[in-house]
Design a protein around this motif. Structure first.
Motif, PDB file in Angstrom:
ATOM      1  N   GLU A  73       3.535  -0.736  10.559  1.00  0.00           N
ATOM      2  CA  GLU A  73       2.000  -0.528  10.919  1.00  0.00           C
ATOM      3  C   GLU A  73       1.548   1.028  11.010  1.00  0.00           C
ATOM      4  O   GLU A  73       2.285   0.827  12.081  1.00  0.00           O
ATOM      5  N   ALA A  74       0.695   0.860  10.207  1.00  0.00           N
ATOM      6  CA  ALA A  74       0.529   2.506  10.732  1.00  0.00           C
ATOM      7  C   ALA A  74      -0.973   2.859   9.872  1.00  0.00           C
ATOM      8  O   ALA A  74      -1.482   1.643   9.300  1.00  0.00           O
ATOM      9  N   THR A  75      -1.371   3.710   9.643  1.00  0.00           N
ATOM     10  CA  THR A  75      -2.425   3.841  10.000  1.00  0.00           C
ATOM     11  C   THR A  75      -2.577   5.051   7.588  1.00  0.00           C
ATOM     12  O   THR A  75      -2.226   5.856   7.529  1.00  0.00           O
ATOM     13  N   ALA A  76      -3.867   4.070   6.723  1.00  0.00           N
ATOM     14  CA  ALA A  76      -3.255   4.176   5.701  1.00  0.00           C
ATOM     15  C   ALA A  76      -3.660   5.804   5.603  1.00  0.00           C
ATOM     16  O   ALA A  76      -5.265   5.983   6.388  1.00  0.00           O
ATOM     17  N   GLY A  77      -3.381   6.687   4.754  1.00  0.00           N
ATOM     18  CA  GLY A  77      -3.910   8.092   4.625  1.00  0.00           C
ATOM     19  C   GLY A  77      -3.350   9.123   5.899  1.00  0.00           C
ATOM     20  O   GLY A  77      -3.555  10.137   5.910  1.00  0.00           O
ATOM     21  N   ASP A  78      -2.362   8.494   6.609  1.00  0.00           N
ATOM     22  CA  ASP A  78      -1.512   9.554   7.914  1.00  0.00           C
ATOM     23  C   ASP A  78      -0.619  10.289   6.951  1.00  0.00           C
ATOM     24  O   ASP A  78      -0.170   9.877   5.880  1.00  0.00           O
ATOM     25  N   PRO A  79      -0.844  11.490   7.731  1.00  0.00           N
ATOM     26  CA  PRO A  79      -0.144  13.011   6.612  1.00  0.00           C
ATOM     27  C   PRO A  79       1.510  12.661   6.402  1.00  0.00           C
ATOM     28  O   PRO A  79       2.061  12.985   5.732  1.00  0.00           O
ATOM     29  N   ALA A  80       1.223  11.884   7.580  1.00  0.00           N
ATOM     30  CA  ALA A  80       2.862  11.722   7.996  1.00  0.00           C
ATOM     31  C   ALA A  80       3.098  10.951   7.118  1.00  0.00           C
ATOM     32  O   ALA A  80       4.864  10.329   7.413  1.00  0.00           O
ATOM     33  N   LEU A  81       3.149   9.910   7.006  1.00  0.00           N
ATOM     34  CA  LEU A  81       3.563   9.063   6.070  1.00  0.00           C
ATOM     35  C   LEU A  81       3.883   9.515   4.656  1.00  0.00           C
ATOM     36  O   LEU A  81       4.831   8.725   4.241  1.00  0.00           O
ATOM     37  N   GLU A  82       2.834  10.335   3.987  1.00  0.00           N
ATOM     38  CA  GLU A  82       4.306  10.683   2.835  1.00  0.00           C
ATOM     39  C   GLU A  82       5.338  11.834   3.016  1.00  0.00           C
ATOM     40  O   GLU A  82       6.153  12.315   2.625  1.00  0.00           O
ATOM     41  N   ALA A  83       5.174  12.523   4.276  1.00  0.00           N
ATOM     42  CA  ALA A  83       6.259  13.135   4.798  1.00  0.00           C
ATOM     43  C   ALA A  83       8.009  12.045   4.636  1.00  0.00           C
ATOM     44  O   ALA A  83       8.580  12.238   4.293  1.00  0.00           O
ATOM     45  N   MET A  84       7.234  11.146   5.147  1.00  0.00           N
ATOM     46  CA  MET A  84       7.919   9.769   5.572  1.00  0.00           C
ATOM     47  C   MET A  84       8.698   8.967   4.425  1.00  0.00           C
ATOM     48  O   MET A  84       9.966   9.038   3.957  1.00  0.00           O
ATOM     49  N   ALA A  85       7.875   8.696   3.093  1.00  0.00           N
ATOM     50  CA  ALA A  85       8.537   8.846   1.612  1.00  0.00           C
ATOM     51  C   ALA A  85       9.059   9.370   0.756  1.00  0.00           C
ATOM     52  O   ALA A  85       9.155   9.518  -0.348  1.00  0.00           O
ATOM     53  N   GLY A  86       8.916  10.758   1.871  1.00  0.00           N
ATOM     54  CA  GLY A  86      10.176  11.989   0.532  1.00  0.00           C
ATOM     55  C   GLY A  86       9.326  13.104   0.157  1.00  0.00           C
ATOM     56  O   GLY A  86       9.942  13.785  -0.137  1.00  0.00           O
ATOM     57  N   GLY A  87       7.609  12.995   0.116  1.00  0.00           N
ATOM     58  CA  GLY A  87       7.326  14.057  -0.656  1.00  0.00           C
ATOM     59  C   GLY A  87       7.390  13.978  -2.142  1.00  0.00           C
ATOM     60  O   GLY A  87       8.182  13.431  -3.017  1.00  0.00           O
ATOM     61  N   ALA A  88       6.126  14.108  -2.705  1.00  0.00           N
ATOM     62  CA  ALA A  88       5.981  14.831  -4.074  1.00  0.00           C
ATOM     63  C   ALA A  88       7.033  15.653  -4.765  1.00  0.00           C
ATOM     64  O   ALA A  88       7.666  14.836  -6.143  1.00  0.00           O
ATOM     65  N   GLY A  89       7.434  16.687  -4.130  1.00  0.00           N
ATOM     66  CA  GLY A  89       8.758  17.047  -4.661  1.00  0.00           C
ATOM     67  C   GLY A  89      10.377  16.651  -4.698  1.00  0.00           C
ATOM     68  O   GLY A  89      11.212  17.106  -5.361  1.00  0.00           O
ATOM     69  N   THR A  90      10.232  15.385  -3.927  1.00  0.00           N
ATOM     70  CA  THR A  90      12.304  14.917  -4.035  1.00  0.00           C
ATOM     71  C   THR A  90      12.774  14.096  -5.302  1.00  0.00           C
ATOM     72  O   THR A  90      11.477  13.463  -5.934  1.00  0.00           O
ATOM     73  N   ARG A  91      13.749  13.858  -5.101  1.00  0.00           N
ATOM     74  CA  ARG A  91      14.046  12.556  -6.340  1.00  0.00           C
ATOM     75  C   ARG A  91      13.640  11.211  -5.704  1.00  0.00           C
ATOM     76  O   ARG A  91      12.669  10.568  -6.753  1.00  0.00           O
ATOM     77  N   ILE A  92      13.944  10.974  -4.050  1.00  0.00           N
ATOM     78  CA  ILE A  92      13.251   9.576  -3.955  1.00  0.00           C
ATOM     79  C   ILE A  92      11.512   9.303  -3.786  1.00  0.00           C
ATOM     80  O   ILE A  92      10.415   8.390  -4.067  1.00  0.00           O
ATOM     81  N   GLY A  93      10.894  10.711  -3.729  1.00  0.00           N
ATOM     82  CA  GLY A  93       9.332  10.398  -3.867  1.00  0.00           C
ATOM     83  C   GLY A  93       8.367  10.383  -5.475  1.00  0.00           C
ATOM     84  O   GLY A  93       7.544  10.642  -5.505  1.00  0.00           O
ATOM     85  N   THR A  94       9.658  10.706  -6.281  1.00  0.00           N
ATOM     86  CA  THR A  94       9.266  10.431  -8.190  1.00  0.00           C
ATOM     87  C   THR A  94       9.410   8.948  -8.468  1.00  0.00           C
ATOM     88  O   THR A  94      10.003   8.624  -8.923  1.00  0.00           O
ATOM     89  N   GLY A  95       7.510   8.702  -7.769  1.00  0.00           N
ATOM     90  CA  GLY A  95       7.532   7.251  -8.789  1.00  0.00           C
ATOM     91  C   GLY A  95       8.333   7.038  -7.736  1.00  0.00           C
ATOM     92  O   GLY A  95       8.253   5.113  -8.133  1.00  0.00           O
ATOM     93  N   GLY A  96       8.164   7.212  -6.822  1.00  0.00           N
ATOM     94  CA  GLY A  96       9.143   5.650  -5.493  1.00  0.00           C
ATOM     95  C   GLY A  96       7.265   6.437  -4.519  1.00  0.00           C
ATOM     96  O   GLY A  96       7.205   4.714  -4.668  1.00  0.00           O
TER      97      GLY A  96
END
Length: 239
Positions: A165-188
């Motif tokens: 569980e986490a808060t939607a919109g927490d900036p830390a979540l995007e870092a966990m998800a890989g960020g927009a510039g990484t392979r995992i972050g593209t459409g993932g």
């Protein structure tokens, strides 16, 4: 299988009856199959032709599957323009609300026959979030091939743990998800995190869970904690 699970939600088996909207892709793939194309075309006109042919099969498959459970479906094809124009936005909202009141399950897909790359939603996560905003949904469920959001890419980091569980919109979540510039972050996973943030703007909570989890939708409907719950801080408009 999805029609069985969603029908169980609509009927309220084991809990409260739910109003359900399904966002699904597959028109181009179905069109390719019907046209006998082994490889995905690159030309926009051919892709749109495949989508036009495939929509016939997609809606036929869903109607047949849901009818086995006594439910009707409706096909809704959306574009960015439908949600950007106020009049069309309200019309789409009114149509979906009426369909839900009638007990019909709307099947929503991007209108690939008319959109161009510049105005595409691009993925079901984004489209699902926008539809959640459109109808002030209580919850957006995004099903994927992962159990949910991990603290890092579990395929690379053996110490990665599932975020329950986490808060939607927490900036830390995007870092966990890989960020927009990484392979995992593209459409993932990154698109799912951004979709949850977008859905939260209208008070919609988001669950990211594995589509391979047995009976996942009815279990979620009964409140079982599965996958990652991203909680919206904004109060729903219909609260």
């Amino acid at each position: 299988e999805w029609s069985r699970q969603l029908a169980a939600l609509v009927r309220g088996e084991g809990g409260v009856a739910r109003e359900v909207i399904m966002v699904s892709s597959g028109a181009i793939a179905e069109g390719m199959k019907r046209l006998g194309w082994a490889t995905r075309p690159r030309e926009v006109a051919e892709l749109q032709a495949a989508a036009a042919v495939g929509q016939m099969g997609l809606v036929e498959a869903y109607e047949k599957a849901f009818s086995r459970h006594g439910l009707h479906t409706a096909q809704i094809l959306l574009t960015h323009e439908d949600l950007a124009d106020r009049s069309r936005y309200l019309n789409a909202r009114s149509t979906l609300t009426t369909l839900l009141e009638l007990g019909v399950v709307p099947i929503i897909n991007e209108n690939d026959t008319v959109v161009t790359d510049e105005i595409k939603f691009g993925d079901n996560d984004t489209l699902g979030a926008l539809v959640a905003n459109l109808v002030d949904a209580d919850a957006l469920v995004i099903l994927t091939d992962q159990k949910g959001l991990y603290t890092a890419d579990p395929r690379k980091d053996p110490n990665a743990t599932l975020v329950s569980e986490a808060t939607a919109g927490d900036p830390a979540l995007e870092a966990m998800a890989g960020g927009a510039g990484t392979r995992i972050g593209t459409g993932g996973m990154i698109t799912k995190i951004i979709a949850a943030r977008r859905a939260a703007s209208s008070g919609t909570h988001t669950v990211i869970a594995s589509g391979r989890e047995k009976n996942v939708m009815p279990r979620l409907g009964q409140g079982e904690p599965i996958g990652t719950l991203l909680v919206a801080q904004t109060q729903p408009l219909n609260a």
